[in-house]
Design an enzyme around this catalytic site. Structure first.
Site: not given
Ligand code: V0D
Length: 253
Positions: A31, A35, A44, A77, A79, A206
């Protein structure tokens, strides 16, 4: 016996010494790529590329340390809700990753696994993954498990459906449904539960990842964005893991 972080950082060759206390299975949410890019004024996609480089580093490091299973969350799923050009870009990354890394995986005896809804993927993505699975199927070292088009609730729904079908076909009685029966129908069937869950980039959720499997997993969060994640951070997480008492609901003997 646990290995102090200092020792791990000092000498690569000593890493195998305390194998007994190493987490067998590490799960990572990759993750913070977007950012990371934004912070640098980059698109991105640059973040996703940098995230892929981080993944290559961590696969190498995990293999060296002696980790048995590395599960990485590459695409959920949820995304699909991202802008279409970004989704299209992401769906080319497995091909790109495998073009350079498949030889490396085979050299290091790493076996690829996949979990998620393969049917929902573009054909070219599915083909690249399927081919890589076949070409690493004979490897006996670390398992690199990609969660792609994965959602834990969907996984559980699919398991429940399969069990219900077994039951209605008269092949399974309600009393026979236990932990092991459920695990048989999860994507992770045959894998140990994760010992350590790592989520970088400051989120402590999570996010629908491995809900069943993390029942007793040690959770480790860090503010580092995934593209900046390196072996030092991995060792920091392992060190934290080794300093916690896992009691599985019991008491320490
Ligand atoms: C983007 C950081 C490798 C997370 C890593 C389609 C965001 C780079 C793969 C990959 C992604 C997947 C399957 C496979 C081989 C490689 C990958 C996605 C995103 C989503 F068999 N990196 N990577 N897949 N990123």
């Amino acid at each position: 016996m646990r290995i102090p972080l200092r020792a791990l950082l000092r000498k690569k060759t000593d890493i195998k010494a305390g194998e007994k206390d190493l987490p067998q299975h590490i799960a990572i949410v990759m993750d913070g790529n977007g950012r990371w890019a934004k912070k640098r004024g980059l698109p991105r996609t640059a973040g996703h590329h940098a995230g892929m480089e981080a993944l290559k580093r961590i696969v190498g490091a995990a293999g060296e340390i002696g980790i048995k299973v590395l599960t990485v969350y590459a695409f959920s799923t949820e995304n699909w809700r991202r802008p279409q050009p970004e989704v299209e870009f992401l769906m080319r990354l497995p091909n790109e990753y495998l073009k350079t890394e498949l030889a490396e995986l085979n050299k290091n005896n790493i076996k690829l696994r996949f979990m998620g809804e393969m049917e929902g993927l573009p054909v070219h993505t599915r083909q690249a993954v399927t081919q890589a699975l076949a070409e690493t199927a004979g490897n006996t070292g670390m398992i690199l498990n990609f969660a792609l088009n994965y959602g834990s609730r969907a996984e559980l729904v699919s398991a429940v459906r399969q069990i219900a079908r077994q039951a209605s076909d008269g092949l399974l009685r309600a009393e026979e449904i236990d932990d092991a029966a459920i695990e048989k129908y999860l994507y992770t069937a045959g894998l140990p539960d994760p010992d350590l869950f790592i989520r970088p980039s400051g989120e402590s959720r999570l996010s629908n990842f491995l809900l069943w499997q993390v029942a007793y997993t040690e959770l480790w969060f860090s503010d580092v964005y995934w593209p900046d994640f390196d072996k030092t951070h991995l060792l920091e997480a392992i060190d934290a893991y080794q300093n916690r008492d896992r009691r599985y609901g019991g008491i320490k003997l």
